[in-house]
Design an enzyme around this catalytic site. Structure first.
Site, PDB file in Angstrom:
ATOM      1  N   ASP A  81      88.668 -52.023 -14.348  1.00 50.65           N
ATOM      2  CA  ASP A  81      87.218 -52.161 -14.230  1.00 50.65           C
ATOM      3  C   ASP A  81      86.974 -53.414 -13.394  1.00 50.65           C
ATOM      4  O   ASP A  81      87.051 -54.524 -13.903  1.00 50.65           O
ATOM      5  CB  ASP A  81      86.569 -52.288 -15.611  1.00 50.65           C
ATOM      6  CG  ASP A  81      85.070 -52.494 -15.524  1.00 50.65           C
ATOM      7  OD1 ASP A  81      84.438 -51.872 -14.655  1.00 50.65           O
ATOM      8  OD2 ASP A  81      84.528 -53.297 -16.316  1.00 50.65           O
ATOM      9  N   GLU A 137      87.389 -47.934 -10.932  1.00 51.96           N
ATOM     10  CA  GLU A 137      86.005 -47.486 -10.837  1.00 51.96           C
ATOM     11  C   GLU A 137      85.510 -47.560  -9.402  1.00 51.96           C
ATOM     12  O   GLU A 137      85.766 -48.521  -8.688  1.00 51.96           O
ATOM     13  CB  GLU A 137      85.116 -48.361 -11.732  1.00 51.96           C
ATOM     14  CG  GLU A 137      83.683 -47.911 -11.785  1.00 51.96           C
ATOM     15  CD  GLU A 137      82.849 -48.723 -12.750  1.00 51.96           C
ATOM     16  OE1 GLU A 137      81.642 -48.863 -12.499  1.00 51.96           O
ATOM     17  OE2 GLU A 137      83.395 -49.219 -13.745  1.00 51.96           O
ATOM     18  N   ASP A 148      84.715 -55.285 -20.810  1.00 52.77           N
ATOM     19  CA  ASP A 148      85.455 -55.009 -19.581  1.00 52.77           C
ATOM     20  C   ASP A 148      86.779 -54.309 -19.863  1.00 52.77           C
ATOM     21  O   ASP A 148      87.185 -53.404 -19.131  1.00 52.77           O
ATOM     22  CB  ASP A 148      85.688 -56.313 -18.804  1.00 52.77           C
ATOM     23  CG  ASP A 148      84.381 -56.939 -18.352  1.00 52.77           C
ATOM     24  OD1 ASP A 148      83.602 -56.243 -17.672  1.00 52.77           O
ATOM     25  OD2 ASP A 148      84.125 -58.112 -18.685  1.00 52.77           O
TER      26      ASP A 148
END
Length: 184
Positions: free
Chosen positions: A7, A69, A143
């Site tokens: 992430d 991502e 996160d």
């Protein structure tokens, strides 16, 4: 198969490693790479910390595959550009080792659908479902939970995507228009 989820973030980059044994998922590790030791205006220093941190995670856990991502345009274009640079540093860190994993990309919407079941899930829902899917003793940090969600998304979708790629010619789009949040 060992899967690393990332992430990306300029201040905090989350990572999560899982083992996928068919439909069974096992937690290996998770955490964050913080760039607060670099000065606030030192963008190259922060990017180097992300690059080195991701490279260290890959060297330590030796994942076979990685998922990260995809960044979309936010309200603030400057924030989007900075996040894109952090994402680029993370991808470079993934590919810098001699045993680089293959890298897949997923949107936040795809990850939320894979983990929670709908694309508009809140952070708390993602943390709770990651905790349940991986039988963790407590909820992970936001996160780290998103990174574990990326790994879970790849564990669920990666096999089907690989079969589709073998069965058909899938070509990555080199252009597209974004209109109302959709790519055409």
């Amino acid at each position: 198969m060992r899967i690393l989820g990332i992430d990306p973030g300029l201040q905090t980059t989350g990572f999560g490693i899982i083992e996928a044994d068919g439909p069974r998922l096992h937690y290996i590790a998770s955490g964050t790479i913080k760039t607060s030791e670099a000065a606030l205006g030192d963008l190259p220093g922060r990017l180097k910390l992300i690059f080195d941190g991701v490279r260290e995670v890959v060297a330590r856990y030796e994942p076979h595959q990685a998922s990260i991502e995809i960044v979309f345009v936010n309200v603030n274009p400057q924030s989007t550009l900075l996040l894109g640079q952090a994402r680029g540093a993370a991808i470079a860190g993934l590919l810098a080792n001699t045993t680089s994993p293959s890298v897949s990309e997923y949107t936040a919407l795809q990850m939320k659908k894979a983990v929670v079941g709908h694309g508009h899930a809140a952070k708390a829902q993602i943390r709770l479902m990651v905790m349940r899917l991986l039988t963790l003793p407590r909820e992970p940090h936001n996160d780290a939970a998103d990174a574990l969600g990326m790994a879970i998304c790849h564990a669920h979708a990666g096999h089907a995507m690989a079969q589709m790629a073998r069965a058909t010619d899938l070509n990555r789009r080199t252009h597209g228009q974004i209109k109302g949040g959709r790519v055409y």
